[in-house]
Design an enzyme around this catalytic site. Structure first.
Site, mmCIF file in Angstrom:
data_model
loop_
_atom_site.group_PDB
_atom_site.id
_atom_site.type_symbol
_atom_site.label_atom_id
_atom_site.label_comp_id
_atom_site.label_asym_id
_atom_site.label_seq_id
_atom_site.Cartn_x
_atom_site.Cartn_y
_atom_site.Cartn_z
ATOM 1 N N LYS A 193 7.592 -4.462 15.480
ATOM 2 C CA LYS A 193 8.395 -3.075 15.022
ATOM 3 C C LYS A 193 9.071 -2.310 15.779
ATOM 4 N N ALA A 246 6.807 -5.447 5.498
ATOM 5 C CA ALA A 246 6.740 -5.890 6.735
ATOM 6 C C ALA A 246 5.237 -6.658 6.540
ATOM 7 N N THR A 284 5.976 2.673 12.905
ATOM 8 C CA THR A 284 4.539 3.169 13.221
ATOM 9 C C THR A 284 4.567 3.851 14.703
ATOM 10 N N ASP A 285 3.223 4.604 14.560
ATOM 11 C CA ASP A 285 2.997 4.970 16.083
ATOM 12 C C ASP A 285 2.848 4.135 17.011
ATOM 13 N N GLU A 286 2.408 2.673 16.464
ATOM 14 C CA GLU A 286 1.787 1.512 17.489
ATOM 15 C C GLU A 286 2.868 1.306 18.330
ATOM 16 N N ASP A 322 10.543 -7.037 -3.497
ATOM 17 C CA ASP A 322 9.175 -7.319 -2.577
ATOM 18 C C ASP A 322 8.763 -8.538 -3.004
ATOM 19 N N ALA A 369 5.157 -4.840 18.727
ATOM 20 C CA ALA A 369 6.434 -5.425 19.387
ATOM 21 C C ALA A 369 7.288 -5.727 18.246
ATOM 22 N N TYR A 385 2.420 -7.402 16.541
ATOM 23 C CA TYR A 385 2.991 -6.509 15.418
ATOM 24 C C TYR A 385 3.776 -5.350 15.874
ATOM 25 N N SER A 394 1.997 -6.386 8.091
ATOM 26 C CA SER A 394 1.605 -4.987 8.713
ATOM 27 C C SER A 394 0.093 -4.995 9.310
ATOM 28 N N ASP A 440 12.794 -11.803 -0.770
ATOM 29 C CA ASP A 440 12.545 -11.874 0.638
ATOM 30 C C ASP A 440 13.508 -10.926 1.374
ATOM 31 N N PHE A 478 0.676 -1.133 -0.074
ATOM 32 C CA PHE A 478 0.002 0.103 0.079
ATOM 33 C C PHE A 478 1.006 1.275 -0.136
ATOM 34 N N THR A 529 3.720 -10.892 -0.927
ATOM 35 C CA THR A 529 2.861 -11.925 -0.274
ATOM 36 C C THR A 529 1.500 -11.484 -0.728
HETATM 37 P P1 NAD Z 1 1.307 -3.592 3.369
HETATM 38 O O1 NAD Z 1 1.093 -4.891 3.906
HETATM 39 O O2 NAD Z 1 0.349 -3.134 2.442
HETATM 40 O O3 NAD Z 1 2.587 -4.070 2.446
HETATM 41 C C1 NAD Z 1 3.877 -4.703 2.777
HETATM 42 C C2 NAD Z 1 4.652 -5.086 1.487
HETATM 43 O O4 NAD Z 1 5.589 -5.916 1.854
HETATM 44 C C3 NAD Z 1 3.822 -5.951 0.655
HETATM 45 O O5 NAD Z 1 4.033 -5.647 -0.678
HETATM 46 C C4 NAD Z 1 4.466 -7.340 0.774
HETATM 47 O O6 NAD Z 1 4.403 -8.289 -0.228
HETATM 48 C C5 NAD Z 1 5.796 -6.693 1.269
HETATM 49 N N1 NAD Z 1 6.418 -8.008 1.788
HETATM 50 C C6 NAD Z 1 6.194 -8.580 3.126
HETATM 51 N N2 NAD Z 1 7.007 -9.450 3.544
HETATM 52 C C7 NAD Z 1 8.061 -9.449 3.120
HETATM 53 C C8 NAD Z 1 9.411 -10.068 2.945
HETATM 54 N N3 NAD Z 1 9.804 -10.929 3.801
HETATM 55 N N4 NAD Z 1 10.253 -9.555 1.944
HETATM 56 C C9 NAD Z 1 9.878 -8.690 1.047
HETATM 57 N N5 NAD Z 1 8.795 -8.005 1.082
HETATM 58 C C10 NAD Z 1 7.696 -8.368 1.813
HETATM 59 O O7 NAD Z 1 1.882 -2.600 4.413
HETATM 60 P P2 NAD Z 1 1.678 -1.114 4.379
HETATM 61 O O8 NAD Z 1 0.379 -0.543 5.094
HETATM 62 O O9 NAD Z 1 1.956 -0.646 3.057
HETATM 63 O O10 NAD Z 1 2.873 -0.605 5.614
HETATM 64 C C11 NAD Z 1 4.287 -0.428 4.884
HETATM 65 C C12 NAD Z 1 5.169 -0.088 5.862
HETATM 66 O O11 NAD Z 1 4.810 1.130 6.680
HETATM 67 C C13 NAD Z 1 5.255 -1.221 7.213
HETATM 68 O O12 NAD Z 1 6.566 -1.341 7.594
HETATM 69 C C14 NAD Z 1 4.316 -0.663 7.978
HETATM 70 O O13 NAD Z 1 4.672 -1.249 9.605
HETATM 71 C C15 NAD Z 1 4.429 1.084 8.146
HETATM 72 N N6 NAD Z 1 3.469 1.482 8.611
HETATM 73 C C16 NAD Z 1 2.021 1.597 7.841
HETATM 74 C C17 NAD Z 1 0.977 2.221 8.216
HETATM 75 C C18 NAD Z 1 -0.292 2.164 7.658
HETATM 76 O O14 NAD Z 1 -1.215 2.881 8.345
HETATM 77 N N7 NAD Z 1 -0.666 1.317 6.682
HETATM 78 C C19 NAD Z 1 1.228 3.251 9.261
HETATM 79 C C20 NAD Z 1 2.558 3.528 9.780
HETATM 80 C C21 NAD Z 1 3.530 2.572 9.482
HETATM 81 O O1 DAU Z 2 -1.211 3.333 13.197
HETATM 82 C C1 DAU Z 2 -0.507 2.957 12.431
HETATM 83 C C2 DAU Z 2 -0.899 1.473 12.176
HETATM 84 O O2 DAU Z 2 -2.386 1.462 11.544
HETATM 85 C C3 DAU Z 2 -0.026 0.798 11.272
HETATM 86 O O3 DAU Z 2 1.191 0.456 11.730
HETATM 87 C C4 DAU Z 2 -0.604 -0.803 10.795
HETATM 88 O O4 DAU Z 2 0.171 -1.259 9.722
HETATM 89 C C5 DAU Z 2 -1.988 -0.387 10.355
HETATM 90 O O5 DAU Z 2 -2.468 -1.601 9.909
HETATM 91 C C6 DAU Z 2 -2.974 0.273 11.238
HETATM 92 O O6 DAU Z 2 -3.268 -0.492 12.262
HETATM 93 P P1 DAU Z 2 -4.579 -0.462 13.121
HETATM 94 O O7 DAU Z 2 -4.944 -1.514 13.564
HETATM 95 O O8 DAU Z 2 -4.971 0.822 13.736
HETATM 96 O O9 DAU Z 2 -5.437 -0.399 11.643
HETATM 97 P P2 DAU Z 2 -6.882 -1.065 11.075
HETATM 98 O O10 DAU Z 2 -7.133 -0.673 9.681
HETATM 99 O O11 DAU Z 2 -6.737 -2.580 11.253
HETATM 100 O O12 DAU Z 2 -7.744 -0.821 12.260
HETATM 101 C C7 DAU Z 2 -8.121 0.487 12.619
HETATM 102 C C8 DAU Z 2 -9.237 0.518 13.717
HETATM 103 O O13 DAU Z 2 -10.454 0.000 13.335
HETATM 104 C C9 DAU Z 2 -8.744 -0.197 14.775
HETATM 105 O O14 DAU Z 2 -9.037 0.568 16.015
HETATM 106 C C10 DAU Z 2 -9.318 -1.384 14.761
HETATM 107 C C11 DAU Z 2 -10.838 -1.190 14.197
HETATM 108 N N1 DAU Z 2 -11.227 -2.149 13.214
HETATM 109 C C12 DAU Z 2 -10.531 -2.741 12.430
HETATM 110 C C13 DAU Z 2 -10.986 -3.656 11.578
HETATM 111 C C14 DAU Z 2 -10.246 -4.120 10.439
HETATM 112 C C15 DAU Z 2 -12.595 -2.488 13.447
HETATM 113 O O15 DAU Z 2 -13.411 -2.073 14.322
HETATM 114 N N2 DAU Z 2 -13.119 -3.257 12.811
HETATM 115 C C16 DAU Z 2 -12.285 -4.056 11.678
HETATM 116 O O16 DAU Z 2 -12.981 -4.641 10.926
#
Ligand code: NAD
Ligand code: DAU
Length: 354
Positions: free
Chosen positions: A164, A87, A134-136, A37, A162, A160, A89, A63, A15, A40
């Protein structure tokens, strides 16, 4: 062709990674952007269709834990910068499969760090290792107030977060111990096109369209701080080029929403765009068993990034959500291929000879 820089982006088919790859390929034609990439379930080359033919873009399926492959990429292309996003994620998956998260998020990061340290030994000048976090990692805030700053103590609660947090610690350790020129960014929740529909926003948009239930965890009162994905990609570009070595920067939109309120906005927006009457999809909401260890509230203070590097979010949330909902409704083919798993079979066949 000689390139001014050779940047390895990991997880570029995911993403956030796909938005970053697009930005870097288009903004820096003199850089070679190498996207490593594994593809996955979360990685999808359809996210990058518009850049796949660009002369400064190269895709490698592999990988981040495969040390031999990472070394080969460093040597063959003279990698001088890494932006590491690959990652596992999704928090809910981490509760079911914590080991997969430890492997990719901790061992994968360690592998990249170690290859970079050895590859750049004695010539760290001009190199950069940017770790996307991430902020998590900071844990949960009280509902009553407070924000995460760069000084907030780490307190992760899910497997997750932990994993990160652990990877962030390794990045700092490689800076402090070996002088690796690292930077870390800790970002809040991203939203926008190409997000895998296991995450709240694309899952719910798709379910509303299909008139399926919307499973809200607990009472729907948890709070997240949402940022449009392209604003995150711009922040990464800035910190990668201009952030201070050894530092971390928080990235966030100052845009807190309770899940229940966000879902109401989603329902309203989808119904309006589909021409449904007001309130048509309200009854789809189901309050379901809470996520174990569900963090109550996240809120990011990104003052440091704004003051030092002049970053600020470009999109108002209302505009960003409208744009996002419209994208998912207009790209039904993408959504269907992702939810049917067709794209996975396609890539398995395409790369089966590797
Ligand atoms: P995502 O799950 O959409 O994408 C992860 C990508 O990593 C995929 O393309 C997958 O194929 C690849 N991947 C997974 N395992 C792999 C491996 N072993 N080797 C090579 N490639 C691999 O994730 P995202 O939401 O785009 O998040 C990207 C990064 O940003 C992550 O590190 C996540 O922790 C961080 N992040 C995400 C968010 C969010 O809201 N999505 C917020 C803050 C930080
Ligand atoms: O804060 C950054 C993080 O945001 C990233 O590090 C993660 O990779 C990313 O997945 C995201 O984590 P969250 O757990 O916050 O995102 P998610 O979309 O899974 O959930 C957002 C909120 O919605 C959370 O409070 C859980 C809730 N939720 C989620 C799903 C999938 C629901 O209530 N129902 C659902 O079905």
């Amino acid at each position: 062709m000689n390139f001014e820089r050779n940047i390895l982006i990991t997880g570029g088919a995911g993403f956030i990674g796909s938005h970053l790859v697009r930005l870097m390929v288009e903004r820096y034609p003199t850089y070679r952007i190498i996207n490593l990439d594994l593809l996955t379930y979360a990685g999808n080359l359809a996210n990058l269709k518009d850049v796949e033919g660009c002369a400064n873009y190269l895709f490698v399926r592999g990988d981040v834990c495969d040390r031999g492959l990472v070394e080969e990429i460093f040597e063959r292309y003279g990698v001088d910068g890494v932006i590491h996003l690959a990652a596992e994620s999704h928090v809910d998956r981490s509760i079911r499969e914590p080991f997969a998260f430890a492997r990719t998020n901790i061992m994968g990061t360690l592998t990249l760090l170690d290859v970079a340290r050895r590859g750049w030994e004695g010539r760290m000048e001009g190199k950069r290792f940017h770790h996307i976090s991430t902020d998590e990692v900071f844990g949960a805030l009280e509902m009553s107030g407070g924000m995460f700053t760069e000084q907030t103590k780490y307190d992760p609660h899910s497997p997750y977060s932990a994993s990160k947090a652990s990877s962030d610690h390794f990045v700092r350790a490689y800076h402090d111990t070996y002088g690796l020129p690292t930077v870390i960014t800790n970002c809040s929740n991203n939203y926008g096109p190409y997000q895998f529909p296991e995450k709240l926003i694309p899952l719910f948009i798709n379910n509303i369209r299909q008139r399926k239930p919307l499973p809200l965890y607990g009472r729907g009162e948890n709070v997240r701080d949402w940022l449009y994905v392209e604003d995150h990609a711009r922040a990464i570009d800035l910190v990668f080029h201009h952030g201070r070595v050894g530092e971390s920067y928080n990235v966030g939109g100052n845009n807190e929403w309770r899940n229940i309120d966000l879902v109401r906005v989603l329902i309203k927006t989808v119904d309006r765009l589909l021409g449904n009457p007001e309130g048509y999809s309200d009854s789809l909401v189901r309050f379901v068993t809470d996520r174990p260890g569900h963090d109550a509230r996240y809120a990011i203070d990104s003052t440091k990034l704004q003051k030092e590097l002049g970053w600020e979010p470009s999109l108002q949330f209302e505009e960003g959500i409208k744009k996002t909902v419209r994208w998912y409704l207009d790209n039904q083919e993408w959504m269907d291929s992702v939810t049917s798993g067709d794209y996975l079979r396609y890539y398995e066949e395409m790369y089966s000879g590797r």
